[in-house]
Write a protein that holds these residues in place. Structure first.
Motif, PDB file in Angstrom:
ATOM      1  N   PHE A  69       0.838  -1.206   0.000  1.00  0.00           N
ATOM      2  CA  PHE A  69       0.000   0.000   0.000  1.00  0.00           C
ATOM      3  C   PHE A  69       0.867   1.249   0.000  1.00  0.00           C
ATOM      4  O   PHE A  69       0.549   2.244  -0.638  1.00  0.00           O
ATOM      5  CB  PHE A  69      -0.913   0.006   1.224  1.00  0.00           C
ATOM      6  CG  PHE A  69      -1.889   1.153   1.249  1.00  0.00           C
ATOM      7  CD1 PHE A  69      -3.093   1.070   0.572  1.00  0.00           C
ATOM      8  CD2 PHE A  69      -1.605   2.320   1.940  1.00  0.00           C
ATOM      9  CE1 PHE A  69      -3.998   2.122   0.585  1.00  0.00           C
ATOM     10  CE2 PHE A  69      -2.492   3.384   1.970  1.00  0.00           C
ATOM     11  CZ  PHE A  69      -3.696   3.277   1.281  1.00  0.00           C
ATOM     12  N   PHE A  70       1.997   1.181   0.730  1.00  0.00           N
ATOM     13  CA  PHE A  70       2.859   2.341   0.874  1.00  0.00           C
ATOM     14  C   PHE A  70       3.929   2.453  -0.203  1.00  0.00           C
ATOM     15  O   PHE A  70       4.586   3.481  -0.309  1.00  0.00           O
ATOM     16  CB  PHE A  70       3.552   2.313   2.245  1.00  0.00           C
ATOM     17  CG  PHE A  70       2.607   2.477   3.393  1.00  0.00           C
ATOM     18  CD1 PHE A  70       1.516   3.322   3.308  1.00  0.00           C
ATOM     19  CD2 PHE A  70       2.794   1.781   4.571  1.00  0.00           C
ATOM     20  CE1 PHE A  70       0.640   3.480   4.366  1.00  0.00           C
ATOM     21  CE2 PHE A  70       1.927   1.929   5.642  1.00  0.00           C
ATOM     22  CZ  PHE A  70       0.843   2.780   5.533  1.00  0.00           C
ATOM     23  N   MET A  71       4.139   1.386  -0.960  1.00  0.00           N
ATOM     24  CA  MET A  71       5.145   1.438  -2.021  1.00  0.00           C
ATOM     25  C   MET A  71       4.631   0.713  -3.249  1.00  0.00           C
ATOM     26  O   MET A  71       3.640  -0.023  -3.190  1.00  0.00           O
ATOM     27  CB  MET A  71       6.474   0.834  -1.551  1.00  0.00           C
ATOM     28  CG  MET A  71       6.407  -0.625  -1.135  1.00  0.00           C
ATOM     29  SD  MET A  71       7.993  -1.275  -0.526  1.00  0.00           S
ATOM     30  CE  MET A  71       8.166  -0.413   1.048  1.00  0.00           C
ATOM     31  N   SER A  72       5.273   0.927  -4.364  1.00  0.00           N
ATOM     32  CA  SER A  72       4.836   0.309  -5.610  1.00  0.00           C
ATOM     33  C   SER A  72       5.096  -1.194  -5.590  1.00  0.00           C
ATOM     34  O   SER A  72       5.910  -1.701  -4.811  1.00  0.00           O
ATOM     35  CB  SER A  72       5.571   0.935  -6.795  1.00  0.00           C
ATOM     36  OG  SER A  72       6.945   0.593  -6.754  1.00  0.00           O
ATOM     37  N   PRO A 117      -5.490  -7.091  -2.505  1.00  0.00           N
ATOM     38  CA  PRO A 117      -6.745  -6.349  -2.295  1.00  0.00           C
ATOM     39  C   PRO A 117      -6.527  -5.002  -1.611  1.00  0.00           C
ATOM     40  O   PRO A 117      -7.242  -4.032  -1.895  1.00  0.00           O
ATOM     41  CB  PRO A 117      -7.564  -7.299  -1.410  1.00  0.00           C
ATOM     42  CG  PRO A 117      -7.085  -8.658  -1.798  1.00  0.00           C
ATOM     43  CD  PRO A 117      -5.603  -8.488  -2.048  1.00  0.00           C
ATOM     44  N   VAL A 118      -5.543  -4.920  -0.713  1.00  0.00           N
ATOM     45  CA  VAL A 118      -5.224  -3.646  -0.070  1.00  0.00           C
ATOM     46  C   VAL A 118      -4.374  -2.784  -0.992  1.00  0.00           C
ATOM     47  O   VAL A 118      -4.597  -1.573  -1.114  1.00  0.00           O
ATOM     48  CB  VAL A 118      -4.494  -3.876   1.270  1.00  0.00           C
ATOM     49  CG1 VAL A 118      -4.037  -2.547   1.874  1.00  0.00           C
ATOM     50  CG2 VAL A 118      -5.407  -4.601   2.254  1.00  0.00           C
ATOM     51  N   HIS A 119      -3.401  -3.405  -1.661  1.00  0.00           N
ATOM     52  CA  HIS A 119      -2.517  -2.645  -2.555  1.00  0.00           C
ATOM     53  C   HIS A 119      -3.301  -1.872  -3.601  1.00  0.00           C
ATOM     54  O   HIS A 119      -2.988  -0.719  -3.903  1.00  0.00           O
ATOM     55  CB  HIS A 119      -1.546  -3.587  -3.255  1.00  0.00           C
ATOM     56  CG  HIS A 119      -0.869  -2.962  -4.445  1.00  0.00           C
ATOM     57  ND1 HIS A 119       0.143  -2.028  -4.323  1.00  0.00           N
ATOM     58  CD2 HIS A 119      -1.087  -3.102  -5.784  1.00  0.00           C
ATOM     59  CE1 HIS A 119       0.527  -1.633  -5.536  1.00  0.00           C
ATOM     60  NE2 HIS A 119      -0.208  -2.263  -6.426  1.00  0.00           N
ATOM     61  N   MET A 120      -4.335  -2.499  -4.156  1.00  0.00           N
ATOM     62  CA  MET A 120      -5.064  -1.867  -5.260  1.00  0.00           C
ATOM     63  C   MET A 120      -5.869  -0.651  -4.820  1.00  0.00           C
ATOM     64  O   MET A 120      -6.439   0.048  -5.665  1.00  0.00           O
ATOM     65  CB  MET A 120      -5.982  -2.886  -5.934  1.00  0.00           C
ATOM     66  CG  MET A 120      -5.236  -3.905  -6.786  1.00  0.00           C
ATOM     67  SD  MET A 120      -4.253  -3.161  -8.108  1.00  0.00           S
ATOM     68  CE  MET A 120      -5.541  -2.524  -9.184  1.00  0.00           C
ATOM     69  N   GLN A 121      -5.931  -0.380  -3.521  1.00  0.00           N
ATOM     70  CA  GLN A 121      -6.605   0.831  -3.042  1.00  0.00           C
ATOM     71  C   GLN A 121      -5.620   1.976  -2.811  1.00  0.00           C
ATOM     72  O   GLN A 121      -6.016   3.069  -2.421  1.00  0.00           O
ATOM     73  CB  GLN A 121      -7.347   0.537  -1.724  1.00  0.00           C
ATOM     74  CG  GLN A 121      -8.096  -0.772  -1.670  1.00  0.00           C
ATOM     75  CD  GLN A 121      -8.970  -1.052  -2.862  1.00  0.00           C
ATOM     76  OE1 GLN A 121      -9.656  -0.163  -3.372  1.00  0.00           O
ATOM     77  NE2 GLN A 121      -8.966  -2.297  -3.337  1.00  0.00           N
ATOM     78  N   SER A 122      -4.341   1.726  -3.032  1.00  0.00           N
ATOM     79  CA  SER A 122      -3.311   2.724  -2.751  1.00  0.00           C
ATOM     80  C   SER A 122      -3.381   3.897  -3.723  1.00  0.00           C
ATOM     81  O   SER A 122      -3.613   3.707  -4.924  1.00  0.00           O
ATOM     82  CB  SER A 122      -1.923   2.070  -2.839  1.00  0.00           C
ATOM     83  OG  SER A 122      -0.899   3.054  -2.801  1.00  0.00           O
TER      84      SER A 122
END
Length: 457
Positions: free
Chosen positions: A366-369, A404-409
């Motif tokens: 979430f905080f990085m690519s 699922p969390v990453h795609m909300q970043s």
């Protein structure tokens, strides 16, 4: 020092946008710039940002011309029949509409491209939400969750990156994770049903005459949308699909329906086959669609201007995101943060490195690519796990459960596109989606452990 600055920068950014003290666009520019100066980078920040802008340019071009193309298709009426079909199939029931959003997103997500998925789903579903008065935040929540879970397909970004970084086959990573994916989709289905029922109750309170017992709704009745799930409807946002609500608009081209359908299907096929760069594909598609549907130059210019606000909102957000990613990477904050994550793990937790990798992937991606995590952090974690006999492929499987969390970043251009098209504030989207995305990720990880896809040493 870089670790503290990095996490503090992300926390400040999230706090500002979720409290609505700054728009995401301004926060993406101002916050990284201020924290970047504290690292001592000085005027070097400019080069870092411009390098990142170059990397983002193809994405910006893709989003720009995809918005133009699908905006034109909406204007000329290509999706009107689909909208009416969905409304008839769901029976004007908010719960069924929300579940239908999940199903449509799941099907389109199989192409592995989040931006295209969100454009198609928003084009098809947002007019339905607007006609029935549903909250567009529910649309972005369900679409974001579903696409995030399906982002682990072998041809998607994270699985391909994990495969390349650890030199294991993408199918070896994905196939054992099918039970995890299935469990994640079941959880999302439950969330969709609950959100739909919640919307049904809210609408019944807001407008008993329309939504009370025995009330019926016509396909074209009502144009008010609810902005955030509050008790009273709010004005419909001026987004990409507003024109789909007017059956008498001047831009309709019913005589060219089959041409536009064939053109769109051809573009979708070429998109999946991946023989032409996507930005160029949508450039050509937009040009052809404009010339055929609007032969006069004045009409062409008018149609382009009509979508300029959506284009500026999305492309400017992508360019602003380049400031955050460029400074995170260029100042060394990403490297320092990833190394810190590895250092803080005690040796006694070694046998659980795969599970820890899955847990770390949730906030880290979430905080990085994805590039920073899969090529920077994952190999280091995998090397540590190897000392405890944990196979690299198990580490790779665990690492994709955070998607699922990453795609909300806000670092993901596709989610910026989704909220922009739906006319939703990113902070409102995060309030509704983040805890649900966390639940989906944890369920996928737990199921992966239970079926033996993620090993415990």
């Amino acid at each position: 020092m870089l670790v503290v600055l990095g996490f503090l920068m992300i926390a400040t950014f999230m706090g500002l946008i979720m409290s609505k003290r700054l728009t995401p666009l301004l926060a993406l520019i101002i916050v990284p710039t201020v924290f970047g100066l504290f690292t001592g980078a000085g005027l070097g920040l400019g080069d870092m940002v411009m390098d990142s802008v170059k990397d983002m340019s193809s994405t910006a071009a893709l989003l720009m011309f995809a918005i133009i193309y699908f905006g034109l298709m909406i204007d000329v009426g290509l999706f009107d029949k689909l909208v009416n079909l969905i409304v008839r199939a769901t029976g004007h029931d908010p719960a069924k509409v929300v579940v239908g959003t999940m199903i449509l997103t799941a099907l389109v997500s199989l192409d592995g491209d989040g931006s295209t998925t969100y454009i198609v789903v928003t084009a098809a579903m947002l007019p339905v939400y607007q006609r029935l008065g549903l909250s567009p935040v529910v649309l972005t929540c369900v679409a974001g969750l579903t696409n995030g879970a399906l982002n682990i397909v072998p041809w998607g970004g994270p699985t391909a990156r994990a495969s390349a970084a650890l030199k294991v086959e993408a199918t070896d990573i994905f196939l054992p994770m099918l039970p995890s994916l299935g469990a994640g989709l079941v959880v999302i289905f439950v969330f969709a049903v609950l959100l739909g029922r919640s919307e049904r109750r809210r609408l019944a309170v807001a407008d008993p005459a329309r939504w009370g017992a025995g009330a019926t709704v016509g396909a074209g009745s009502g144009t008010a949308g609810a902005a955030g799930g509050s008790g009273s409807p709010a004005p419909v946002s001026m987004g990409l699909t507003d024109t789909a609500l007017d059956p008498n608009r001047e831009s309709l081209r019913p005589q060219l329906f089959w041409f536009n359908l064939v053109l769109t299907v051809a573009i979708m096929v070429l998109l999946v086959v991946d023989v032409v760069p996507l930005p160029y594909l949508f450039m050509v598609g937009s040009a052809v669609a404009l010339v055929v549907n609007f032969p006069r130059m004045t009409d062409q210019a008018k149609m382009l201007v009509s979508h300029s606000s959506s284009i500026i909102a999305v492309v400017s957000m992508v360019m602003a995101a380049a400031v955050l990613t460029g400074i995170l990477s260029g100042t060394g904050m990403v490297d320092a943060m990833s190394q810190w994550l590895v250092d803080v793990i005690p040796s006694s937790m070694g046998p659980y490195m795969a599970v820890l990798t899955g847990l770390i992937s949730i906030p880290a991606t979430f905080f990085m690519s994805n590039d920073a995590f899969y090529f920077g952090v994952l190999p280091v974690l995998t090397e540590t796990g190897a000392h405890y006999g944990i196979p690299a492929v198990d580490m790779a499987r665990a690492s994709i459960t955070g998607q699922p969390v990453h795609m909300q970043s806000p670092l993901v251009p596709a989610i910026l596109l989704l909220v922009s098209l739906a006319g939703v504030q990113l902070g409102d989207h995060h309030k509704k989606v983040l805890w649900r995305a966390l639940v989906v990720s944890l369920v996928m990880l737990v199921v992966g452990v239970l079926v033996g896809a993620v090993a415990i040493g």
